[in-house]
Design an enzyme around this catalytic site. Structure first.
Site, PDB file in Angstrom:
ATOM      1  CE1 TYR A  43     -13.541   4.118  -4.219  1.00 18.47           C
ATOM      2  CE2 TYR A  43     -13.877   5.300  -6.279  1.00 18.47           C
ATOM      3  CZ  TYR A  43     -14.302   4.384  -5.337  1.00 18.47           C
ATOM      4  OH  TYR A  43     -15.483   3.734  -5.516  1.00 18.47           O
ATOM      5  N   GLY A  90     -24.408   1.911  -6.732  1.00 20.85           N
ATOM      6  CA  GLY A  90     -24.508   0.584  -7.347  1.00 20.85           C
ATOM      7  C   GLY A  90     -24.186  -0.492  -6.316  1.00 20.85           C
ATOM      8  CG  ASP A  91     -25.706  -4.501  -6.896  1.00 20.21           C
ATOM      9  OD1 ASP A  91     -24.838  -4.238  -7.763  1.00 20.21           O
ATOM     10  OD2 ASP A  91     -26.629  -5.309  -7.081  1.00 20.21           O
ATOM     11  CB  THR A 122     -25.190  -0.639 -15.494  1.00 21.71           C
ATOM     12  OG1 THR A 122     -26.303  -0.086 -14.804  1.00 21.71           O
ATOM     13  CG2 THR A 122     -25.525  -0.855 -16.951  1.00 21.71           C
ATOM     14  CG  ASP A 204      23.198  -1.917 -10.425  1.00 25.91           C
ATOM     15  OD1 ASP A 204      23.033  -1.387 -11.541  1.00 25.91           O
ATOM     16  OD2 ASP A 204      22.874  -1.359  -9.348  1.00 25.91           O
TER      17      ASP A 204
HETATM   18  C1  SPV Z   1      18.625   0.960  -8.130  1.00 26.70           C
HETATM   19  O1  SPV Z   1      17.516   0.570  -7.719  1.00 26.70           O
HETATM   20  O2  SPV Z   1      19.238   0.414  -9.046  1.00 26.70           O
HETATM   21  C2  SPV Z   1      19.246   2.139  -7.527  1.00 26.70           C
HETATM   22  C3  SPV Z   1      18.945   2.474  -6.139  1.00 26.70           C
HETATM   23  O3  SPV Z   1      20.048   2.762  -8.182  1.00 26.70           O
HETATM   24  S1  SPV Z   1      20.191   1.795  -5.190  1.00 26.70           S
HETATM   25  O4  SPV Z   1      20.254   0.351  -5.480  1.00 26.70           O
HETATM   26  O5  SPV Z   1      19.871   2.021  -3.795  1.00 26.70           O
HETATM   27  O6  SPV Z   1      21.454   2.406  -5.540  1.00 26.70           O
HETATM   28 MG    MG Z   2      20.670   1.828  -9.939  1.00 24.34          MG
END
Ligand code: SPV
Ligand code: MG
Length: 431
Positions: A43, A90-91, A122, A204
């Site tokens: 909430y 409260g409103d 308030t 990556d």
């Molecule tokens: C990331 O978000 O970098 C992960 C998850 O490691 S995945 O991309 O699915 O490997």
């Molecule tokens: Mg990752």
């Protein structure tokens, strides 16, 4: 004597609450509902004092006759139970997501023959200061760090959204939706290696180094209070991982997830399309042990991510690794898959739960996105991470805008689908 009911979710009593009680006393016996921890986290904001303490706080207030626990943000059950003559509020709930809760209270009062009393909300410097102090407290490392473990205890499933900047952090922090009268929001943030790298235009492959990842975390922490789970890639050398655990813990990060791969890490969603090497159980267990030895608090979590299904090494391998990593001290297991069908994830969860009833399970349903949080929770999953959807929604929108400006030689054509200037300059709260 008539009775009047009000629900509190605060942990600091200010002028506004005292005014409600003062006004309520004019109508009859005052019953205060203390919103339970479970309801409060969906909430409003995460409690920094336990439910029992809030009950004691309200009970000690002059003018309060009885305190009950309200276990749902909707008033239906509590009003059925206590049948008050009046509800006072409260409103400030006539607009925004809370309006649905108000509508439901009105409907229930009509059914039981009660009346709603609304008093001017308030809002002054003192009240605003208390509010911002509470927010600051939640952002402190000692509160933020332990919050993930608390959430795992409190929630059927902890919902985590990817963040890679202050702005995406704010989306994870502040997005609230109302559905069937109930409010919902994310519990925590995932600092994804994929999205953090992508935001920097890099692949990556553990190329974005830890100093840069820590900088991203710091940007997010500056403007949010929710707990952070870091995608720690392979964790690197065990000797380096130990130092990083200390740093993350000190910053107030709640968990790091490291995956059992070695050598040049590539994103798991490539699966076996690229060469990837899984670490052996002994080495990876030693890395977990080293991390756990370095850890200073009981709050921080080291979660082991198993790549056996991604690399098609089979279910038995995944389960054997899970048992070994828990034995080495892992505080949770993340199991990953790139199949669209969630069957192999569910089989893993069912079989792991049969051998281990309590170690938290984490999943990232990017490919197997048909399954709901509720279904995953029914198979023992504790944490669901939406790992890249924010980045994947923003990129096409930006690319389309860039292309259209090039095509039209002006920006008028794109304007209708853009956020108005007046909204973007007010997006960020000022102190
Ligand atoms: C990331 O978000 O970098 C992960 C998850 O490691 S995945 O991309 O699915 O490997
Ligand atoms: Mg990752």
């Amino acid at each position: 004597m008539k009775t009047i009911y009000t629900c509190f979710c605060t942990e600091v009593i200010h002028e506004g609450h005292l005014n409600i009680i003062r006004q309520a006393r004019n109508y009859g016996r005052v019953i205060v509902g203390a919103l339970s921890d479970r309801a409060l986290i969906r909430y409003n904001r995460f409690p920094t004092i336990p439910q029992e303490e809030r009950v004691r706080l309200y009970r000690a207030l002059e003018g309060v006759d009885t305190v009950v626990v309200q276990d749902d943000m909707l008033y239906e059950d509590v009003l059925s139970l206590i049948h008050p003559d009046y509800v006072i509020h409260g409103d400030n709930w006539t607009v925004g997501p809370e309006a649905a809760i108000r509508a439901q209270v009105l409907q229930k009062l009509e059914e039981i023959g009660g009346t709603l009393i609304e008093v001017p909300y308030t809002s002054n410097e003192g009240v605003k200061k208390i509010d911002s102090q509470l927010r600051e407290k939640l952002a402190m490392p000692e509160y933020r760090r332990k919050r993930l473990r608390q959430l795992i205890e409190m929630c059927p499933v902890v919902k985590v959204l990817e963040a890679h900047s202050g702005l995406t952090g704010l989306i994870a922090e502040k997005t609230v939706v109302e559905q069937n009268g109930r409010l919902d929001q994310f519990d925590a943030m995932w600092v994804s290696s994929l999205c953090d790298s992508t935001a920097k235009g890099k692949p990556d492959i553990e190329l974005v180094d830890m100093s840069s990842r820590l900088r991203t975390i710091d940007d997010i922490m500056e403007v949010t209070t929710k707990p952070i789970i870091l995608d720690g890639d392979t964790g690197g050398l065990a000797e380096h991982f130990m130092y990083n655990v200390r740093t993350l813990e000190r910053m107030g990060v709640s968990a790091v997830i490291i995956e059992d791969k070695t050598g040049l890490k590539k994103n798991s969603l490539f699966g076996t399309d690229v060469e990837q090497t899984q670490d052996d159980i002994g080495n990876f267990s030693a890395k977990i042990r080293a991390g756990k030895r370095a850890q200073l608090t009981d709050d921080f979590m080291i979660i082991a991510r198993i790549e056996s299904l991604i690399l098609e090494r089979g279910m038995e391998d995944a389960l054997a690794r899970a048992a070994a990593y828990v034995e080495a001290g892992a505080d949770g297991i993340m199991i990953h898959s790139r199949r669209k069908d969630p069957a192999e994830i569910l089989e893993f969860c069912d079989r792991f739960r049969a051998q281990d009833p309590s170690t938290p399970i984490v999943v990232v349903p990017t490919s197997f996105n048909v399954i709901t949080e509720e279904e995953l929770a029914a198979h023992g999953v504790n944490i669901v991470i939406y790992a890249n959807q924010l980045t994947r929604s923003a990129f096409p929108a930006m690319q389309q805008t860039a292309e259209e400006i090039l095509r039209c030689h002006r920006a008028q054509e794109v304007d209708a689908r853009l956020m108005p200037i007046k909204d973007i300059i007010q997006l960020i709260d000022e102190l």
